[in-house]
Design an enzyme around this catalytic site. Structure first.
Site, PDB file in Angstrom:
ATOM      1  N   HIS A 104      31.463  38.341  59.699  1.00 33.39           N
ATOM      2  CA  HIS A 104      31.469  38.666  58.270  1.00 33.39           C
ATOM      3  C   HIS A 104      30.200  39.448  57.958  1.00 33.39           C
ATOM      4  CE1 HIS A 104      32.099  38.345  53.947  1.00 33.39           C
ATOM      5  NE2 HIS A 104      30.788  38.188  53.884  1.00 33.39           N
ATOM      6  N   ASP A 183      39.311  29.816  46.221  1.00 29.12           N
ATOM      7  CA  ASP A 183      38.303  30.874  46.092  1.00 29.12           C
ATOM      8  C   ASP A 183      38.757  31.946  45.120  1.00 29.12           C
ATOM      9  OD1 ASP A 183      35.817  32.209  46.884  1.00 29.12           O
ATOM     10  OD2 ASP A 183      37.181  33.725  47.668  1.00 29.12           O
ATOM     11  N   ARG A 190      33.898  33.247  38.289  1.00 30.73           N
ATOM     12  CA  ARG A 190      32.482  33.590  38.523  1.00 30.73           C
ATOM     13  C   ARG A 190      32.198  35.013  38.051  1.00 30.73           C
ATOM     14  NH1 ARG A 190      31.771  32.940  44.615  1.00 30.73           N
ATOM     15  NH2 ARG A 190      29.715  33.799  44.204  1.00 30.73           N
ATOM     16  N   SER A 205      32.209  30.355  49.259  1.00 33.21           N
ATOM     17  CA  SER A 205      33.262  31.357  49.134  1.00 33.21           C
ATOM     18  C   SER A 205      33.481  32.081  50.468  1.00 33.21           C
ATOM     19  CB  SER A 205      32.853  32.348  48.029  1.00 33.21           C
ATOM     20  OG  SER A 205      33.639  33.500  48.058  1.00 33.21           O
ATOM     21  N   LYS A 209      36.592  30.919  53.732  1.00 31.68           N
ATOM     22  CA  LYS A 209      37.638  31.855  54.183  1.00 31.68           C
ATOM     23  C   LYS A 209      37.574  32.036  55.699  1.00 31.68           C
ATOM     24  CE  LYS A 209      36.301  34.508  50.772  1.00 31.68           C
ATOM     25  NZ  LYS A 209      35.971  35.538  49.833  1.00 31.68           N
TER      26      LYS A 209
END
Ligand code: URA
Length: 467
Positions: A104, A183, A190, A205, A209
């Site tokens: 990520h 999420d 948010r 978050s 995932k």
């Protein structure tokens, strides 16, 4: 506050809804007053959110309480776990145990690492179910970049993903509707309640995932600098440390690299341009900073997944795939498995081919010249990103159409010497004339000085590794 009534009917939401001894107002009050939420309380909160039993006001209030009071490591890990299990968790065959990996990135300008890393890792024998995002902001996301390839399909079901992973070893897809539904709900709130920039909320978050992909190992590329959402090293370090703890705490071997994002990564910025540069990199002809980052991120994963006995060996293995034709072959196979016509995928991956015979390119180009001779001390990634966005490469709201062919080609890098009045950047744009404002913004992005650069990241963007 002690609950006195016990009812929890579908569709009824509000301050009197009490379940398992919890009720939303008392949880909000606890967090508001600086208390620490227990695992059970966090699980209750997420369950109620997904069932639609939490009022908008309550959700906003809870997120603001979490934002202001912060979540500690334990709360973050518990929130991550609860969110992970709020929907589907991907399952893989037993024989892949230990070998399912992913990366990520917190996002940067010219960051096309995923397009190279997934096939290079598949060529090393690990499995990469890469679930990626679209760009909201100045430049496109990984999925947008891939969609600039005619026919590329990023919407695969879990079954289709499994098939591609079996046949190719990697896929790059968008999030399916039931992967971490909590999420989606939390993120939307948010976004409109100014509660996005919080380490605990960002961590849960992102990591939820990734954990829902049932990974064995995860590497995080946490960018720092002008072109990153975290501008300073201390905040990046804090986020990286928290994400590594949450990942490891959720059973995924996790490591983070802090990497420099002051100037764009590689030479290309823009969707199709970045695909072109990724193809060069998969042929072993990529820019050094991009190639180095792919090797270091991928090396960490190979090592963590037990596919190499040390980091140097892992780096050598992944570097080998970029030079022996196996990484580019995996990219071609992934394209075909995800909808691209075979002759087109093969042609795109042929060495020496002009990929813009196939990929979209904007109608016009403008050269930006250096106003003085000297050494390049900086190329401001944010200024480059803003112009690329205004050319149409990114989107300002979900669902907006983007232009695949626009973008920037930088012909210099930090540390290099440039001559006065020579081209250091070519801008690809669809309007006939590039607005003067964009030209001056790009001219301002280049910082040239007479003295050589002492602190240039000598070929690597990696600032530190957080384990
Ligand atoms: N990316 C995410 O997926 N979530 C965040 O909170 C921030 C970035």
């Amino acid at each position: 506050m002690r609950p006195t009534e016990k009812y929890d009917q579908n569709g009824i939401s509000g301050e009197r809804v009490i379940s398992n001894g919890f009720c939303m107002p008392s949880l909000i009050m606890k967090k508001r007053d600086g208390g620490k939420l227990t695992r059970n309380e966090i699980e209750y909160f997420i369950r109620q959110v997904v069932k639609g039993h939490v009022q908008e006001g309550q959700l906003g209030a809870m997120l603001m309480a979490m934002f202001i009071r912060s979540l500690d490591n334990e709360e973050t890990t518990n929130l991550t776990r609860a969110m992970t299990h709020s929907g589907d968790v991907l399952r893989w065959p037993d024989e892949w145990k230990g070998s399912v990996v992913d990366k990520h990135s917190t996002g940067g300008v010219g960051d096309k690492v995923s397009l190279v890393l997934a096939p290079a890792l598949a060529a090393c024998g690990v499995k990469v179910p890469m679930v990626s995002g679209r760009g909201l902001g100045h430049t496109g996301g990984t999925l947008d970049k891939l969609e600039s390839i005619p026919g590329f399909n990023v919407s695969l079901s879990h079954e289709a993903m499994l098939q591609v992973m079996k046949n190719v070893g990697c896929c790059i897809v968008g999030q399916t509707s039931n992967l971490v539904p909590a999420d989606k709900i939390l993120y939307a709130t948010r976004d409109v309640t100014s509660t996005t920039e919080n380490i605990g909320l960002i961590t849960s978050s992102i990591i939820s995932k990734k954990v829902a992909e049932s990974l064995d190992a995860l590497v995080l590329d946490v960018k720092i600098g002008k072109g990153a959402f975290l501008k300073d090293e201390q905040s990046a370090r804090e986020l990286a440390t928290r994400m590594v703890k949450a990942g490891n705490g959720s059973g995924v071997k996790t490591v983070a690299l802090l990497t420099d994002m002051d100037s764009p990564l590689g030479h290309m910025v823009g969707n199709a341009l970045e695909v072109a540069e990724s193809i060069h990199c998969l042929h072993g002809d990529g820019p050094q900073d991009l190639t180095d980052l792919v090797i270091r991120l991928g090396g960490q994963l190979l090592f963590k997944a037990g596919h190499a006995s040390g980091l140097q060996e892992a780096y050598n293995i992944i570097n080998g795939t970029l030079h022996n034709g196996t990484a580019i072959a995996k990219f071609a196979a992934m394209m075909k498995a995800q909808g691209v016509k075979a002759d087109l995928a093969d042609r795109l991956c042929e060495k020496g081919v002009d990929v813009f015979e196939i990929l979209p390119r904007a109608k016009h180009s403008t050269q930006i010249k250096s106003e003085m001779s000297g050494y390049v001390h900086d190329i401001d990634a944010m200024k480059c990103a803003v112009v690329t966005g205004k050319l149409g490469a990114g989107r300002t709201k979900a669902g907006e159409a983007i232009s695949f062919g626009v973008g920037l080609h930088l012909s210099t890098h930090v540390g290099k010497h440039v001559e006065k009045d020579t081209t250091w950047m070519t801008v690809y744009h669809n309007e006939e004339k590039l607005p003067d404002m964009f030209v001056s913004m790009l001219e301002d992005a280049l910082n040239v000085r007479p003295e050589p650069v002492k602190t240039a990241h000598k070929g690597t963007r990696v600032v530190d590794v957080i384990t």
